[in-house]
Design an enzyme around this catalytic site. Structure first.
Site, PDB file in Angstrom:
ATOM      1  CE  LYS A   1      -0.524   3.507  27.129  1.00 39.28           C
ATOM      2  NZ  LYS A   1       0.053   3.116  28.409  1.00 39.28           N
TER       3      LYS A   1
ATOM      4  CE  LYS B   1       1.768  -2.678  22.549  1.00 38.09           C
ATOM      5  NZ  LYS B   1       2.422  -2.164  23.705  1.00 38.09           N
TER       6      LYS B   1
ATOM      7  CE  LYS C   1      -2.156  -5.804  29.894  1.00 40.83           C
ATOM      8  NZ  LYS C   1      -1.379  -5.172  30.959  1.00 40.83           N
TER       9      LYS C   1
HETATM   10  P1  TYM Z   1       2.510  -4.225  30.333  1.00 36.66           P
HETATM   11  O1  TYM Z   1       1.699  -4.458  31.548  1.00 36.66           O
HETATM   12  O2  TYM Z   1       1.928  -3.425  29.225  1.00 36.66           O
HETATM   13  O3  TYM Z   1       2.987  -5.578  29.695  1.00 36.66           O
HETATM   14  C1  TYM Z   1       3.582  -6.579  30.490  1.00 36.66           C
HETATM   15  C2  TYM Z   1       4.702  -7.267  29.741  1.00 36.66           C
HETATM   16  O4  TYM Z   1       4.220  -7.891  28.557  1.00 36.66           O
HETATM   17  C3  TYM Z   1       5.019  -7.507  27.444  1.00 36.66           C
HETATM   18  N1  TYM Z   1       4.156  -7.479  26.266  1.00 36.66           N
HETATM   19  C4  TYM Z   1       4.410  -8.135  25.116  1.00 36.66           C
HETATM   20  N2  TYM Z   1       5.425  -8.941  24.749  1.00 36.66           N
HETATM   21  C5  TYM Z   1       5.375  -9.480  23.505  1.00 36.66           C
HETATM   22  N3  TYM Z   1       4.355  -9.247  22.645  1.00 36.66           N
HETATM   23  C6  TYM Z   1       3.321  -8.446  22.967  1.00 36.66           C
HETATM   24  N4  TYM Z   1       2.325  -8.243  22.119  1.00 36.66           N
HETATM   25  C7  TYM Z   1       3.318  -7.848  24.259  1.00 36.66           C
HETATM   26  N5  TYM Z   1       2.455  -7.027  24.904  1.00 36.66           N
HETATM   27  C8  TYM Z   1       2.984  -6.795  26.122  1.00 36.66           C
HETATM   28  C9  TYM Z   1       5.529  -6.133  27.818  1.00 36.66           C
HETATM   29  O5  TYM Z   1       6.683  -5.792  27.082  1.00 36.66           O
HETATM   30  C10 TYM Z   1       5.811  -6.301  29.286  1.00 36.66           C
HETATM   31  O6  TYM Z   1       7.069  -6.899  29.505  1.00 36.66           O
HETATM   32  N6  TYM Z   1       5.618  -0.603  31.641  1.00 36.66           N
HETATM   33  C11 TYM Z   1       5.405  -2.028  31.749  1.00 36.66           C
HETATM   34  C12 TYM Z   1       5.198  -2.507  33.179  1.00 36.66           C
HETATM   35  C13 TYM Z   1       6.301  -2.110  34.120  1.00 36.66           C
HETATM   36  C14 TYM Z   1       7.592  -2.673  34.157  1.00 36.66           C
HETATM   37  C15 TYM Z   1       8.264  -2.011  35.237  1.00 36.66           C
HETATM   38  C16 TYM Z   1       8.246  -3.663  33.421  1.00 36.66           C
HETATM   39  C17 TYM Z   1       6.217  -1.184  35.100  1.00 36.66           C
HETATM   40  N7  TYM Z   1       7.403  -1.110  35.784  1.00 36.66           N
HETATM   41  C18 TYM Z   1       9.586  -2.308  35.547  1.00 36.66           C
HETATM   42  C19 TYM Z   1       9.575  -3.959  33.734  1.00 36.66           C
HETATM   43  C20 TYM Z   1      10.225  -3.283  34.789  1.00 36.66           C
HETATM   44  C21 TYM Z   1       4.147  -2.347  30.956  1.00 36.66           C
HETATM   45  O7  TYM Z   1       3.375  -1.526  30.657  1.00 36.66           O
HETATM   46  O8  TYM Z   1       3.938  -3.624  30.760  1.00 36.66           O
END
Ligand code: TYM
Length: 339
Positions: free
Chosen positions: A116, A200, A203
């Site tokens: 990023k 991957k 968004k």
């Molecule tokens: P975020 O909001 O980017 O994504 C949410 C969840 O979706 C999963 N994910 C995917 N899994 C498979 N294939 C993909 N293409 C794909 N894109 C996204 C992510 O791995 C995630 O599980 N940092 C985290 C949010 C967070 C969090 C936490 C998660 C904040 N605090 C504590 C677990 C525990 C995030 O950015 O997810």
């Protein structure tokens, strides 16, 4: 003596109007089934979303939309705790304590930050973006979570959470923190972008490469049919040489519950177009009830807000105890002023 159920924690950022298929297959779907056996805490992590400087009105709307999608997917607010991260002040408080044990070098090595930062350029990188994984560790440690269901892209962040929990235990003695385990389901750990199968689904990716959970049937059909496929015409499972087809097969298998091998057999002698047409239908049918249920929750924002306030109250009751336990280990003054 029967053991209490293990605790699960996970979160998703409210950074888009709709979640995408990667979020659903990689994380949200697991959240729903884990409710049967675990004590689950799920959060709309709005403090994390602030790291990309969202428009305030859009953020407010997306917090509701994200919570509505958790509910529509099957997160049950009676069995699980569902809340908005910023409504529980201990997340920010514990982050500060963890900031004081996390290494600058350690945080600098996070690949998501480096990616990023490279895109944004020096002037636009905030301290918040750098600190993002430490806030994530605070989310997890604050609930003494044993298991964290996420996609593959969060593995390194989870590793940092484990390192920080172990460090608290070695510095302050066992019992300071629970060391969490990642729960990453291999088959759906990384759903790929439909236009760029090496990346991957994300968004921030190319819009045509994403299937949003709230997309209408026409858009879904268009996106699936326009998915980049590989040279040749044989439908085979070969992720290294045929990443586009492998991605479609993974999605099809995850949505229908049929093993990839069986799908490959069924399509022997058929063309990519046949697979795409059937997959589009499967995605449309899987998402139709989801879209309808999300709309119902969003129709009554007052009730949704109330449900989230109740969830925040339950989350804070847990978070307060853990925060005080950890803060005391650091030597911070005991007790809180009455409110
Ligand atoms: P975020 O909001 O980017 O994504 C949410 C969840 O979706 C999963 N994910 C995917 N899994 C498979 N294939 C993909 N293409 C794909 N894109 C996204 C992510 O791995 C995630 O599980 N940092 C985290 C949010 C967070 C969090 C936490 C998660 C904040 N605090 C504590 C677990 C525990 C995030 O950015 O997810």
């Amino acid at each position: 003596m029967p053991q209490p159920p293990l605790r699960v924690f996970s979160g998703i950022q409210p950074t888009a109007d709709s979640l995408h298929l990667g979020n659903y297959l990689g994380a949200l779907r697991q959240w729903v089934s884990l409710q049967d056996d675990y004590d689950c805490v799920y959060s709309v992590v709005d403090l994390h979303a602030l790291t990309v400087g969202p428009d305030p009105a859009a953020l407010r709307q997306r917090v509701r939309a994200t919570a509505a999608q958790f509910l529509a997917a099957g997160v049950d607010p009676d069995r699980s705790i569902l809340f908005v991260q910023s409504q529980v002040p201990q997340h920010a408080q514990l982050t500060w304590l963890l900031n004081c044990v996390a290494g600058f070098g350690e945080a600098s090595r996070m690949t998501q930050f480096k990616d990023k930062a490279a895109k944004l350029g020096d002037k636009a990188i905030t301290v918040g973006l750098f600190d993002y994984p430490v806030l994530m560790a605070a989310d997890i440690l604050l609930y003494d979570a044993n298991l964290v269901p996420v996609g593959e892209d969060q593995r390194q962040h989870l590793e940092l959470s484990r390192t920080l929990a172990a460090r608290l235990n070695s510095r302050f003695g066992e019992g300071a923190a629970v060391v969490p385990e990642p729960l990453i389901v291999k088959a759906t750990a990384k759903i790929h972008d439909l236009q760029e199968p090496s990346a991957k689904m994300s968004k921030t990716g190319h819009p045509a490469g994403i299937i949003e959970l709230l997309d209408d049937p026409k858009t879904i059909a268009k996106r699936v049919k326009a998915a980049v496929t590989d040279s040749g015409s044989e439908i085979a499972w070969d992720p290294a040489n045929k990443p586009g087809i492998a991605n479609l097969l993974s999605i099809y298998s995850a949505l229908t519950g049929r093993p990839v091998g069986q799908i490959v057999e069924d399509y022997s002698g058929k063309l990519y177009g046949h697979l795409k047409a059937d997959l589009a239908e499967a995605v449309i049918e899987a998402l139709r009830p989801f879209r309808e249920r999300t709309a119902l929750y969003l129709d009554d924002p007052g009730q949704l807000d109330q449900l989230l306030r109740t969830g925040a109250g339950r989350a804070e009751a847990l978070a307060r105890v853990v925060y005080q336990r950890i803060a005391a280990r650091f030597g911070l003054a005991q007790g809180t002023a009455s409110r």
